[in-house]
Design a protein around this motif. Sequence first.
Motif, PDB file in Angstrom:
ATOM      1  N   ALA A   5       0.806  -1.223   0.000  1.00 42.60           N
ATOM      2  CA  ALA A   5       0.000   0.000   0.000  1.00 42.60           C
ATOM      3  C   ALA A   5       0.841   1.275   0.000  1.00 42.60           C
ATOM      4  O   ALA A   5       0.436   2.281  -0.570  1.00 42.60           O
ATOM      5  CB  ALA A   5      -0.957   0.011   1.190  1.00 42.60           C
ATOM      6  N   LEU A   6       1.998   1.255   0.638  1.00 44.54           N
ATOM      7  CA  LEU A   6       2.809   2.469   0.728  1.00 44.54           C
ATOM      8  C   LEU A   6       3.991   2.476  -0.243  1.00 44.54           C
ATOM      9  O   LEU A   6       4.856   3.337  -0.160  1.00 44.54           O
ATOM     10  CB  LEU A   6       3.306   2.656   2.166  1.00 44.54           C
ATOM     11  N   GLY A  10       3.133   1.302  -9.505  1.00 44.56           N
ATOM     12  CA  GLY A  10       2.039   0.356  -9.686  1.00 44.56           C
ATOM     13  C   GLY A  10       2.229  -0.948  -8.949  1.00 44.56           C
ATOM     14  O   GLY A  10       1.417  -1.852  -9.102  1.00 44.56           O
ATOM     15  N   GLY A  11       3.297  -1.095  -8.157  1.00 43.04           N
ATOM     16  CA  GLY A  11       3.525  -2.335  -7.429  1.00 43.04           C
ATOM     17  C   GLY A  11       2.347  -2.677  -6.531  1.00 43.04           C
ATOM     18  O   GLY A  11       1.841  -1.837  -5.801  1.00 43.04           O
ATOM     19  N   GLY A  12       1.888  -3.906  -6.627  1.00 42.36           N
ATOM     20  CA  GLY A  12       0.785  -4.346  -5.796  1.00 42.36           C
ATOM     21  C   GLY A  12      -0.585  -4.134  -6.418  1.00 42.36           C
ATOM     22  O   GLY A  12      -1.588  -4.542  -5.835  1.00 42.36           O
ATOM     23  N   TRP A  13      -0.661  -3.533  -7.590  1.00 41.82           N
ATOM     24  CA  TRP A  13      -1.953  -3.389  -8.258  1.00 41.82           C
ATOM     25  C   TRP A  13      -2.443  -4.768  -8.668  1.00 41.82           C
ATOM     26  O   TRP A  13      -1.661  -5.650  -9.015  1.00 41.82           O
ATOM     27  CB  TRP A  13      -1.834  -2.528  -9.501  1.00 41.82           C
ATOM     28  N   HIS A  14      -3.718  -4.960  -8.671  1.00 40.34           N
ATOM     29  CA  HIS A  14      -4.330  -6.202  -9.134  1.00 40.34           C
ATOM     30  C   HIS A  14      -5.199  -5.839 -10.331  1.00 40.34           C
ATOM     31  O   HIS A  14      -6.358  -5.471 -10.174  1.00 40.34           O
ATOM     32  CB  HIS A  14      -5.173  -6.847  -8.030  1.00 40.34           C
TER      33      HIS A  14
END
Length: 116
Positions: A5-6, A10-14
């Motif tokens: 989240a922090l 775009g890392g962690g986008w699904h």
Amino acid sequence: MGDWALIAGGGGWHLSARELAAFLANITYNDDVLSPIARAQMDELALGWRPLDQTTGQFGQYRAHAGSIGGGGGRVRTAIVKFSIQCEAALVANSAIAGFSAPVGLVTQAFEAAWT
């Protein structure tokens, strides 16, 4: 892979390939996300594009960004490519593709092969 989240970018986008392509189209063709000035700067200064993924092809300069998650080979490989003739593409693969920029190469090859 934990809480992203922090983490910037775009890392962690699904997102599906269709959703990635829609995002790329929205930052390219309307002013809801980027102003015309910001959009021009993004392309001219390669902001958000990965310099190693960019190439010049049969139809001019192609802007691109590849990604992976899940280790060196990556369990999920992605690519977005903005071609110079008002065409964008996205790829999501759930298998290893050799080389970090390889997904961009696959998309670029498919695009250019479609015109021959």
